[in-house]
Design a protein around this motif. Structure first.
Motif, mmCIF file in Angstrom:
data_model
loop_
_atom_site.group_PDB
_atom_site.id
_atom_site.type_symbol
_atom_site.label_atom_id
_atom_site.label_comp_id
_atom_site.label_asym_id
_atom_site.label_seq_id
_atom_site.Cartn_x
_atom_site.Cartn_y
_atom_site.Cartn_z
ATOM 1 N N GLU A 196 50.229 35.139 30.346
ATOM 2 C CA GLU A 196 50.133 33.975 31.225
ATOM 3 C C GLU A 196 49.301 34.344 32.452
ATOM 4 O O GLU A 196 49.176 35.516 32.803
ATOM 5 N N THR A 197 48.758 33.332 33.115
ATOM 6 C CA THR A 197 47.845 33.596 34.228
ATOM 7 C C THR A 197 48.399 33.096 35.555
ATOM 8 O O THR A 197 49.178 32.142 35.616
ATOM 9 N N VAL A 198 47.953 33.751 36.621
ATOM 10 C CA VAL A 198 48.180 33.294 37.986
ATOM 11 C C VAL A 198 46.831 33.350 38.701
ATOM 12 O O VAL A 198 45.951 34.113 38.316
ATOM 13 N N PRO A 230 37.532 34.026 42.597
ATOM 14 C CA PRO A 230 36.584 33.765 41.507
ATOM 15 C C PRO A 230 37.213 33.732 40.122
ATOM 16 O O PRO A 230 36.713 33.030 39.238
ATOM 17 N N ARG A 231 38.321 34.491 39.905
ATOM 18 C CA ARG A 231 38.923 34.531 38.574
ATOM 19 C C ARG A 231 40.443 34.651 38.671
ATOM 20 O O ARG A 231 40.965 35.349 39.541
ATOM 21 N N ALA A 232 41.113 33.985 37.748
ATOM 22 C CA ALA A 232 42.553 34.163 37.596
ATOM 23 C C ALA A 232 42.817 35.520 36.945
ATOM 24 O O ALA A 232 41.902 36.169 36.412
ATOM 25 N N VAL A 233 44.072 35.965 36.981
ATOM 26 C CA VAL A 233 44.456 37.217 36.329
ATOM 27 C C VAL A 233 45.661 36.965 35.443
ATOM 28 O O VAL A 233 46.502 36.100 35.732
ATOM 29 N N SER A 299 41.259 38.109 43.314
ATOM 30 C CA SER A 299 42.719 38.026 43.330
ATOM 31 C C SER A 299 43.331 39.379 43.658
ATOM 32 O O SER A 299 44.224 39.489 44.511
ATOM 33 N N LEU A 300 42.859 40.429 43.001
ATOM 34 C CA LEU A 300 43.452 41.751 43.190
ATOM 35 C C LEU A 300 43.177 42.304 44.581
ATOM 36 O O LEU A 300 44.063 42.891 45.214
ATOM 37 N N ALA A 301 41.966 42.113 45.092
ATOM 38 C CA ALA A 301 41.656 42.611 46.435
ATOM 39 C C ALA A 301 42.527 41.922 47.479
ATOM 40 O O ALA A 301 42.998 42.556 48.431
ATOM 41 N N ALA A 302 42.752 40.627 47.308
ATOM 42 C CA ALA A 302 43.599 39.892 48.248
ATOM 43 C C ALA A 302 45.031 40.403 48.212
ATOM 44 O O ALA A 302 45.658 40.630 49.253
ATOM 45 N N VAL A 303 45.545 40.595 47.012
ATOM 46 C CA VAL A 303 46.915 41.094 46.879
ATOM 47 C C VAL A 303 47.037 42.495 47.460
ATOM 48 O O VAL A 303 47.995 42.808 48.182
ATOM 49 N N GLN A 304 46.091 43.351 47.163
ATOM 50 C CA GLN A 304 46.177 44.731 47.641
ATOM 51 C C GLN A 304 46.129 44.808 49.154
ATOM 52 O O GLN A 304 46.814 45.639 49.766
#
Length: 318
Positions: A196-198, A230-233, A299-304
């Motif tokens: 599933e994606t977020v 730019p992309r979901a994960v 997405s990952l950079a924002a979370v990190q």
């Protein structure tokens, strides 16, 4: 430059939006309940006019819309409108008195993802009170813009991320214990196959999109735009990336939904279902084409960045 009234000015988006508006030369009025400071300090707040209004109380008395209109903003940005009745009271008071009205919506107006990446103009079938009300607000504002010329623009954020609060984690809820599990290199249980994606977005990228919409008034009025990275994960990809970020080999485990649900608190399981049932994966092509939207954060950079803040401020033990 314009006089800009920002409703809900010290929240996730306002923390980044208000200083940007000030630095761009706008005269900013920050409307809040007066109960919270911005998540991050910024000297720009010293040049902001602050107005304390409790929206719920003022709306109950029928005064909120007129109170905002009387502030004299040429631009009004509403970060905290959640019902159609609330939107109507505000908009009716602002008609003929503002040059631009920006409403912060949500990608949950789409409901289940049927086509991915999902563009803004697909038929919407929202579910759940939040998504249904936000979709009703969008329909009302776009109809008013196209029929009567009300200068409305709608921005639909994904899962908002930024320094100062906990991001949606790889298990699909907001319990920081999931990040602590990954940081230790322990096994994190994920539902189903983790496919599933977020779809996250850094709050500062939403702020930039709002300013781009203001600067491109002629093409943004009467339109809705996704505000996402730019992309979901996928949950699996998200978890594996976080394991590696903490210096571990990925160690997720996968469980059928009912089995996984039984392993969680009811609150966490309910939050995860709300996110993975929708599995958002939305397009930013419209915003890129019309407004030049180019989010700085994946997405990952924002979370990190957010997780680093939690660790630095001892809100997450690793």
């Amino acid at each position: 430059m314009a006089r800009v009234v920002v409703i809900g000015a010290t929240g996730h988006i306002g923390t980044y939006l208000v200083p940007r508006l000030v630095r761009d030369g706008h005269e900013v009025v920050a409307v809040t309940r007066g109960k919270a400071e911005p998540y991050l300090p910024d000297p720009a707040w010293q040049r902001v006019e602050r107005v304390m209004l409790d929206r719920a109380d003022e709306e109950a008395a029928g005064r909120f819309g007129s109170a905002i209109a009387d502030l004299g903003g040429k631009v009004v940005i509403d970060n905290i409108c959640f019902t159609l009745d609330s939107a109507r009271q505000l908009v009716e008071a602002l008609r003929g008195r503002v040059q631009h009205f920006l409403h912060i919506g949500t990608i949950w107006t789409h409901g289940f993802s049927e086509v991915v990446p999902t563009p803004e103009d697909v038929t919407k079938r929202p579910f759940g009170e939040y998504g249904v009300q936000k979709a009703a607000i969008e329909a009302y504002l776009l109809d008013l813009a196209r029929r009567d010329g009300f200068p409305a623009t709608i921005l639909h954020p994904g899962h908002i991320v930024g320094q100062g609060w906990s991001p949606l984690n790889p298990a699909g809820h907001f319990d920081d214990a999931a990040f602590a599990t990954i940081a230790r290199g322990d096994t994190l249980a994920l539902p189903n196959f983790g496919m599933e994606t977020v779809h996250h977005v850094h709050a500062d990228d939403i702020a930039v999109l709002a300013i781009r919409a203001m600067a491109n008034w002629s093409v943004s009025v009467g339109e809705a735009f996704h505000a996402v990275s730019p992309r979901a994960v996928t949950l699996r990809g998200y978890a594996e990336a976080m394991y590696r970020w903490f210096g571990h080999e990925p160690a997720p485990s996968f469980h059928p939904w009912e089995e996984w649900k039984a392993m969680q608190t009811p609150e966490n399981a309910a939050a995860t279902w709300e996110h993975i049932a929708r599995s958002p994966n939305t397009s930013i092509e419209k915003g890129r084409r019309l407004l030049g939207y180019a989010p700085r954060y994946s997405s990952l950079a924002a979370v990190q960045e957010s997780v680093s803040w939690l660790i630095a401020h001892r809100k997450l033990a690793v």
